[in-house]
Design an enzyme around this catalytic site. Sequence first.
Site, PDB file in Angstrom:
ATOM      1  CG  ASP A 107      -0.090  -0.184   2.531  1.00 51.55           C
ATOM      2  OD1 ASP A 107       1.144  -0.075   2.483  1.00 51.55           O
ATOM      3  OD2 ASP A 107      -0.702  -0.431   3.589  1.00 51.55           O
ATOM      4  CD  GLU A 129       0.421  -6.743   2.955  1.00 54.39           C
ATOM      5  OE1 GLU A 129       0.529  -5.529   2.708  1.00 54.39           O
ATOM      6  OE2 GLU A 129       1.064  -7.296   3.870  1.00 54.39           O
ATOM      7  CD  GLU A 143       0.175   4.187   4.516  1.00 55.51           C
ATOM      8  OE1 GLU A 143      -0.754   4.773   5.121  1.00 55.51           O
ATOM      9  OE2 GLU A 143       1.358   4.565   4.575  1.00 55.51           O
ATOM     10  CG  HIS A 224       6.163   3.438  10.657  1.00 53.99           C
ATOM     11  ND1 HIS A 224       5.500   3.759   9.492  1.00 53.99           N
ATOM     12  CD2 HIS A 224       5.924   2.132  10.858  1.00 53.99           C
ATOM     13  CE1 HIS A 224       4.911   2.677   9.009  1.00 53.99           C
ATOM     14  NE2 HIS A 224       5.147   1.680   9.821  1.00 53.99           N
ATOM     15  NE  ARG A 226       4.122   9.316   4.995  1.00 56.19           N
ATOM     16  CZ  ARG A 226       4.823  10.308   4.458  1.00 56.19           C
ATOM     17  NH1 ARG A 226       4.373  11.544   4.499  1.00 56.19           N
ATOM     18  NH2 ARG A 226       5.980  10.071   3.874  1.00 56.19           N
ATOM     19  CG  HIS A 255      10.317   4.718  10.682  1.00 57.38           C
ATOM     20  ND1 HIS A 255      10.527   5.714   9.765  1.00 57.38           N
ATOM     21  CD2 HIS A 255       9.787   3.683   9.981  1.00 57.38           C
ATOM     22  CE1 HIS A 255      10.145   5.297   8.560  1.00 57.38           C
ATOM     23  NE2 HIS A 255       9.688   4.058   8.664  1.00 57.38           N
TER      24      HIS A 255
HETATM   25  C1  UD1 Z   1       6.388   4.524   4.149  1.00 59.84           C
HETATM   26  C2  UD1 Z   1       5.022   4.115   3.597  1.00 59.84           C
HETATM   27  C3  UD1 Z   1       4.228   3.362   4.647  1.00 59.84           C
HETATM   28  C4  UD1 Z   1       5.021   2.234   5.255  1.00 59.84           C
HETATM   29  C5  UD1 Z   1       6.349   2.762   5.749  1.00 59.84           C
HETATM   30  C6  UD1 Z   1       7.190   1.617   6.256  1.00 59.84           C
HETATM   31  C7  UD1 Z   1       3.999   5.610   1.950  1.00 59.84           C
HETATM   32  C8  UD1 Z   1       3.106   6.757   1.718  1.00 59.84           C
HETATM   33  N1  UD1 Z   1       4.230   5.277   3.232  1.00 59.84           N
HETATM   34  O1  UD1 Z   1       6.163   5.483   5.153  1.00 59.84           O
HETATM   35  O2  UD1 Z   1       3.064   2.824   4.056  1.00 59.84           O
HETATM   36  O3  UD1 Z   1       4.302   1.703   6.334  1.00 59.84           O
HETATM   37  O4  UD1 Z   1       7.035   3.393   4.663  1.00 59.84           O
HETATM   38  O5  UD1 Z   1       8.257   2.062   7.023  1.00 59.84           O
HETATM   39  O6  UD1 Z   1       4.492   5.032   1.016  1.00 59.84           O
HETATM   40  N2  UD1 Z   1      13.880   7.629   5.931  1.00 59.84           N
HETATM   41  C9  UD1 Z   1      15.256   7.514   5.992  1.00 59.84           C
HETATM   42  N3  UD1 Z   1      15.831   6.316   5.698  1.00 59.84           N
HETATM   43  C10 UD1 Z   1      15.104   5.239   5.332  1.00 59.84           C
HETATM   44  C11 UD1 Z   1      13.715   5.360   5.270  1.00 59.84           C
HETATM   45  C12 UD1 Z   1      13.099   6.556   5.561  1.00 59.84           C
HETATM   46  O7  UD1 Z   1      15.943   8.472   6.327  1.00 59.84           O
HETATM   47  O8  UD1 Z   1      15.688   4.172   5.069  1.00 59.84           O
HETATM   48  C13 UD1 Z   1      13.244   8.919   6.278  1.00 59.84           C
HETATM   49  C14 UD1 Z   1      13.423   9.981   5.185  1.00 59.84           C
HETATM   50  O9  UD1 Z   1      13.569  11.222   5.799  1.00 59.84           O
HETATM   51  C15 UD1 Z   1      12.083   9.914   4.450  1.00 59.84           C
HETATM   52  C16 UD1 Z   1      11.142   9.656   5.608  1.00 59.84           C
HETATM   53  O10 UD1 Z   1      11.837   8.728   6.440  1.00 59.84           O
HETATM   54  O11 UD1 Z   1      11.817  11.107   3.761  1.00 59.84           O
HETATM   55  C17 UD1 Z   1       9.789   9.143   5.262  1.00 59.84           C
HETATM   56  O12 UD1 Z   1       9.855   8.054   4.361  1.00 59.84           O
HETATM   57  P1  UD1 Z   1       8.567   7.715   3.431  1.00 59.84           P
HETATM   58  O13 UD1 Z   1       8.854   6.513   2.633  1.00 59.84           O
HETATM   59  O14 UD1 Z   1       8.140   8.927   2.715  1.00 59.84           O
HETATM   60  O15 UD1 Z   1       7.412   7.459   4.445  1.00 59.84           O
HETATM   61  P2  UD1 Z   1       7.273   6.478   5.651  1.00 59.84           P
HETATM   62  O16 UD1 Z   1       6.646   7.276   6.725  1.00 59.84           O
HETATM   63  O17 UD1 Z   1       8.544   5.751   5.882  1.00 59.84           O
HETATM   64  N1  UDP Z   2      11.559  -4.309  10.977  1.00 59.73           N
HETATM   65  C1  UDP Z   2      12.949  -4.418  10.863  1.00 59.73           C
HETATM   66  N2  UDP Z   2      13.740  -3.670  11.703  1.00 59.73           N
HETATM   67  C2  UDP Z   2      13.206  -2.819  12.616  1.00 59.73           C
HETATM   68  C3  UDP Z   2      11.788  -2.707  12.714  1.00 59.73           C
HETATM   69  C4  UDP Z   2      10.997  -3.460  11.870  1.00 59.73           C
HETATM   70  O1  UDP Z   2      13.454  -5.185  10.044  1.00 59.73           O
HETATM   71  O2  UDP Z   2      13.969  -2.157  13.338  1.00 59.73           O
HETATM   72  C5  UDP Z   2      10.714  -5.089  10.060  1.00 59.73           C
HETATM   73  C6  UDP Z   2       9.591  -5.881  10.711  1.00 59.73           C
HETATM   74  O3  UDP Z   2      10.026  -7.156  11.107  1.00 59.73           O
HETATM   75  C7  UDP Z   2       8.543  -5.930   9.615  1.00 59.73           C
HETATM   76  C8  UDP Z   2       8.783  -4.667   8.825  1.00 59.73           C
HETATM   77  O4  UDP Z   2      10.058  -4.169   9.218  1.00 59.73           O
HETATM   78  O5  UDP Z   2       8.738  -7.034   8.747  1.00 59.73           O
HETATM   79  C9  UDP Z   2       7.715  -3.658   9.095  1.00 59.73           C
HETATM   80  O6  UDP Z   2       8.062  -2.433   8.518  1.00 59.73           O
HETATM   81  P1  UDP Z   2       7.402  -1.073   8.966  1.00 59.73           P
HETATM   82  O7  UDP Z   2       6.911  -1.181  10.359  1.00 59.73           O
HETATM   83  O8  UDP Z   2       8.399   0.005   8.648  1.00 59.73           O
HETATM   84  O9  UDP Z   2       6.216  -0.897   7.924  1.00 59.73           O
HETATM   85  P2  UDP Z   2       4.708  -1.422   7.877  1.00 59.73           P
HETATM   86  O10 UDP Z   2       4.733  -2.903   8.027  1.00 59.73           O
HETATM   87  O11 UDP Z   2       3.952  -0.723   8.968  1.00 59.73           O
HETATM   88  O12 UDP Z   2       4.240  -0.976   6.532  1.00 59.73           O
END
Ligand code: UD1
Ligand code: UDP
Length: 382
Positions: A107, A129, A143, A224, A226, A255
Amino acid sequence: MPRSAWGITSVSIKVLAVFGTRPEAIKLFPVIDALRAEPGVDCRVCVTAQHRGMLDQILKLSGIVPDHDLDIMVPGQTLDLLTAALLVRLGDVFDIEKPDRVIVQGDTATAMVGALAAYYRKIPVSHVEAGLRSGDIHHPWPEEVNRKIIATMADQHFAPTATAADALRREGVPEGTIFETGNTVIDALLATRARLLADPTMCSGIDAVIDRFGAKRIIAVTTHRRENFDAMRGMAGAIGRIAARGDVGIVFPVHPNPNVRAAMADALPSSDAIALIEPLDYPDFVRLLDRSTLVLTDSGGVQEEAPTFGKPVLVMRETTERPEGITAGTAKLVGTDPARIVSEATKLLDDNKAYDAMSRAHSPFGDGHAATRISRIIANGG
Ligand code: UD1
Ligand code: UDP
């Protein structure tokens, strides 16, 4: 790519798997492995790197080397800029690769835009999924709507559970395009646990973090979402109050989203009972789950994984599109109100009966063979 004695390629379908975030990578690597074992399938990979560090650790673990890496992440990216950049950049890749089918998972913005760019080119879309619904377009945000948009464009819907398959039927998705497969996260979890058992050195430090707490019970925490940003300072306060009990150690991989980090920096009390750490590599997180007594999370994937290890999960969200854990009695929706989070955690820590009732090992999300089911269907053309 397999070739016959005359050098004629036997590949009959070229698929392109598209993903960008940590959970998509975890949930798609078993599918990519399974597709690459199918003789009639050429599976190419495009990562958007919507996440960078958290994606790269899964690529390393899985040994997947992307054919395309769009390196799209910018710190604190807005949904607008992310969505616009994804559409243009993914479209370019699809025009180069010209795949017969695009595979997206879940999503995220990457998944939704990946499906849209494929639809614009009349490329069929497989959705891994599919069918998770909370019924509330603002939870999870954005999502819930991303999943619904993908469902309108996909022609193969891989529903992890019967509940998800039913949700698709209710929306009028044609019966022959819905496949109940289990969730591939369970494939990833069980495979990683098995690898860990064979080679405990795959972990890089989580045991040292946990061992610092001696005999105290471990609580794993992640947040994490939003839609929870406004509530996150309150959630931090609740975690601080649970830590103040004195008989637990809280392990909290934070996160990297700047909004999450700011909330925790402002509102999480400094305490010896809380280990605030960087996001864990997947094997370390699997180990953390295995060694925890209790899990507090707003994550989707963690909700799905914890019941497999018999770990009660308190879900810090107002709604969930994953009701199966709650129905099975292994997860509880506690919302984001700090007093409720503290009281529900306290009950599980102080009342053995309440704890035992939730800690049954149960896997309502799959049996670890979802990826093979999905790859067979894709290879056979649905
Ligand atoms: C995204 C997904 C969400 C998912 C989540 C898993 C969308 C809209 N949201 O949200 O569905 O549950 O990922 O974690 O697609 N960042 C880093 N390093 C990383 C990853 C993220 O620095 O490896 C920081 C960056 O500043 C980035 C911010 O996190 O801009 C947000 O990342 P983004 O993918 O936009 O949204 P998430 O809140 O992570
Ligand atoms: N996870 C990980 N390291 C962490 C926290 C979570 O590998 O420090 C894994 C967790 O086991 C799961 C996935 O990340 O499989 C979940 O990701 P996240 O919570 O970022 O996203 P969501 O599932 O809510 O979309």
